[in-house]
Design a protein around this motif. Structure first.
Motif, mmCIF file in Angstrom:
data_model
loop_
_atom_site.group_PDB
_atom_site.id
_atom_site.type_symbol
_atom_site.label_atom_id
_atom_site.label_comp_id
_atom_site.label_asym_id
_atom_site.label_seq_id
_atom_site.Cartn_x
_atom_site.Cartn_y
_atom_site.Cartn_z
ATOM 1 N N UNK A 126 2.174 19.149 -17.379
ATOM 2 C CA UNK A 126 0.920 20.176 -17.725
ATOM 3 C C UNK A 126 1.355 21.570 -17.454
ATOM 4 N N UNK A 127 1.991 21.939 -16.341
ATOM 5 C CA UNK A 127 2.462 23.301 -16.098
ATOM 6 C C UNK A 127 3.502 23.670 -17.167
ATOM 7 N N UNK A 128 4.397 22.913 -17.562
ATOM 8 C CA UNK A 128 5.475 23.047 -18.560
ATOM 9 C C UNK A 128 5.004 23.311 -19.921
ATOM 10 N N UNK A 129 3.984 22.428 -20.182
ATOM 11 C CA UNK A 129 3.198 22.719 -21.504
ATOM 12 C C UNK A 129 2.398 24.100 -21.568
ATOM 13 N N UNK A 130 1.957 24.453 -20.414
ATOM 14 C CA UNK A 130 1.147 25.799 -20.623
ATOM 15 C C UNK A 130 2.112 26.735 -20.428
ATOM 16 N N UNK A 131 3.191 26.796 -19.821
ATOM 17 C CA UNK A 131 4.233 28.077 -19.795
ATOM 18 C C UNK A 131 4.856 28.137 -21.291
ATOM 19 N N UNK A 132 4.875 27.011 -22.119
ATOM 20 C CA UNK A 132 5.522 27.183 -23.368
ATOM 21 C C UNK A 132 4.959 28.024 -24.255
ATOM 22 N N UNK B 129 0.683 -1.258 0.151
ATOM 23 C CA UNK B 129 -0.020 -0.103 -0.019
ATOM 24 C C UNK B 129 0.901 1.113 -0.019
ATOM 25 N N UNK B 130 1.794 1.217 0.915
ATOM 26 C CA UNK B 130 2.755 2.431 1.040
ATOM 27 C C UNK B 130 3.731 2.565 -0.368
ATOM 28 N N UNK B 131 3.888 1.430 -1.154
ATOM 29 C CA UNK B 131 4.648 1.577 -2.223
ATOM 30 C C UNK B 131 3.682 2.315 -3.503
ATOM 31 N N UNK B 132 2.457 1.519 -3.588
ATOM 32 C CA UNK B 132 1.442 1.839 -4.395
ATOM 33 C C UNK B 132 1.246 3.369 -4.258
ATOM 34 N N UNK B 133 0.965 3.896 -3.083
ATOM 35 C CA UNK B 133 0.628 5.309 -2.904
ATOM 36 C C UNK B 133 1.656 6.168 -3.305
ATOM 37 N N UNK B 134 2.998 5.680 -3.004
ATOM 38 C CA UNK B 134 4.073 6.746 -3.431
ATOM 39 C C UNK B 134 4.229 6.672 -4.989
ATOM 40 N N UNK B 135 4.044 5.592 -5.529
ATOM 41 C CA UNK B 135 4.343 5.649 -7.232
ATOM 42 C C UNK B 135 3.063 6.256 -7.612
ATOM 43 N N UNK B 136 1.948 6.309 -7.259
ATOM 44 C CA UNK B 136 0.805 7.076 -7.695
ATOM 45 C C UNK B 136 0.956 8.534 -7.391
ATOM 46 N N UNK B 137 0.995 8.841 -6.220
ATOM 47 C CA UNK B 137 1.470 10.169 -5.933
ATOM 48 C C UNK B 137 2.576 10.766 -6.755
ATOM 49 N N UNK C 135 3.481 9.776 -9.842
ATOM 50 C CA UNK C 135 2.988 9.899 -11.305
ATOM 51 C C UNK C 135 2.266 11.049 -11.564
ATOM 52 N N UNK C 136 1.222 11.347 -10.353
ATOM 53 C CA UNK C 136 0.277 12.676 -10.424
ATOM 54 C C UNK C 136 1.041 13.770 -10.376
ATOM 55 N N UNK C 137 2.333 14.009 -9.586
ATOM 56 C CA UNK C 137 3.151 15.147 -9.523
ATOM 57 C C UNK C 137 3.716 15.422 -10.784
#
Length: 262
Positions: free
Chosen positions: A168-174, A150-158, A160-162
């Protein structure tokens, strides 16, 4: 002898007639079956599939997946969409209790943790001593561990989302999409105003409550919301075209400097 010779041609004729009738019947049946197959396979007879109909329907934010898949399709999605009402109500109730303790009663996190540990250890200690006085076996304290999966999956998902958010921010700032840039700037400005009204804990609790209410209501009234959103998007595009023609198109832009070839 002559009668037999006279009857034989008629017998042959009757046999040939039966064969031709069978062949004609087979041809007609095969032609009818082929016609029916052609009718079934013709585009006019084929009805539109449900997937084609669904793909033609406007969905909010260009969504093509169900709401459950958009939210991740796992345990968080089940909680947000109230698949199990007891678990969802327990999570929302726990978050409400924490918000009341920290925001209204103004409890501190370290104080709450220490008080909970004092209360738990005191109850278990008294229970163990009382069981020995009345000649009963002491209670077995369960071993509590957090599963590593659970800890490993939570860290991986977090993580990935970050990374997706940073991309997305880099694409917007381009500077490739002015509309998306202005929308993000407006959203951050509104969020900064809302953040000035309340602290981070209250804002987090409001977002948590919205996650437990908005997706399930949207899933229930999906068609009505998407129909209204389609009309609103059409009106927004119309107003944006007017704004682009009257304001953005009149903004002077300097010529691009040609790069020097070495």
């Amino acid at each position: 002898m002559s009668e037999r010779s006279e009857d034989s041609p008629s017998g042959v004729d009757s046999i040939t007639e039966k064969i031709t009738e069978k062949l004609h019947h087979h041809d007609s049946s095969s032609s009818s079956s082929s016609d029916s197959d052609n009718e079934k396979s013709s585009p006019s007879a084929v009805k539109s599939s449900p997937s084609a109909v669904k793909s033609s329907i406007y969905r909010l934010f260009g969504r093509q997946k169900p709401v459950h898949k958009v939210l991740g399709g796992g345990t968080p999605a089940n909680i947000f969409l109230w698949r199990n009402k007891k678990i969802s109500a327990g999570v929302l109730g726990g978050a409400t209790i924490l918000w009341v303790l920290f925001e209204l009663i103004e409890y501190h996190l370290l104080t709450l943790i220490c008080h909970c540990l004092i209360f738990t250890l005191g109850i278990l200690f008294l229970w163990s001593n009382a069981s020995t006085l009345i000649n009963k076996s002491p209670p077995r304290i369960p071993e509590v561990r957090i599963p590593q999966d659970i800890v490993r999956d939570t860290a991986i998902n977090l993580g990935y989302d970050i990374n997706q958010g940073l991309a997305a921010l880099r694409e917007i700032a381009s500077g490739r999409d002015l509309r998306k840039f202005l929308a993000v700037i407006a959203g951050l400005w509104v969020l900064s105003i809302v953040g000035s009204w309340c602290n981070f804990l209250t804002l987090f609790y409001i977002v948590f409550v919205l996650l437990h209410t908005v997706p399930v209501l949207y899933e229930k009234y999906e068609d009505q919301v998407d129909s209204f959103a389609e009309k609103a998007m059409a009106e927004f595009k119309k107003q944006w075209a007017v704004f682009d023609a009257k304001v953005l198109s009149k903004i002077p832009r300097g010529p691009l400097k040609a790069k020097k070839v070495v």
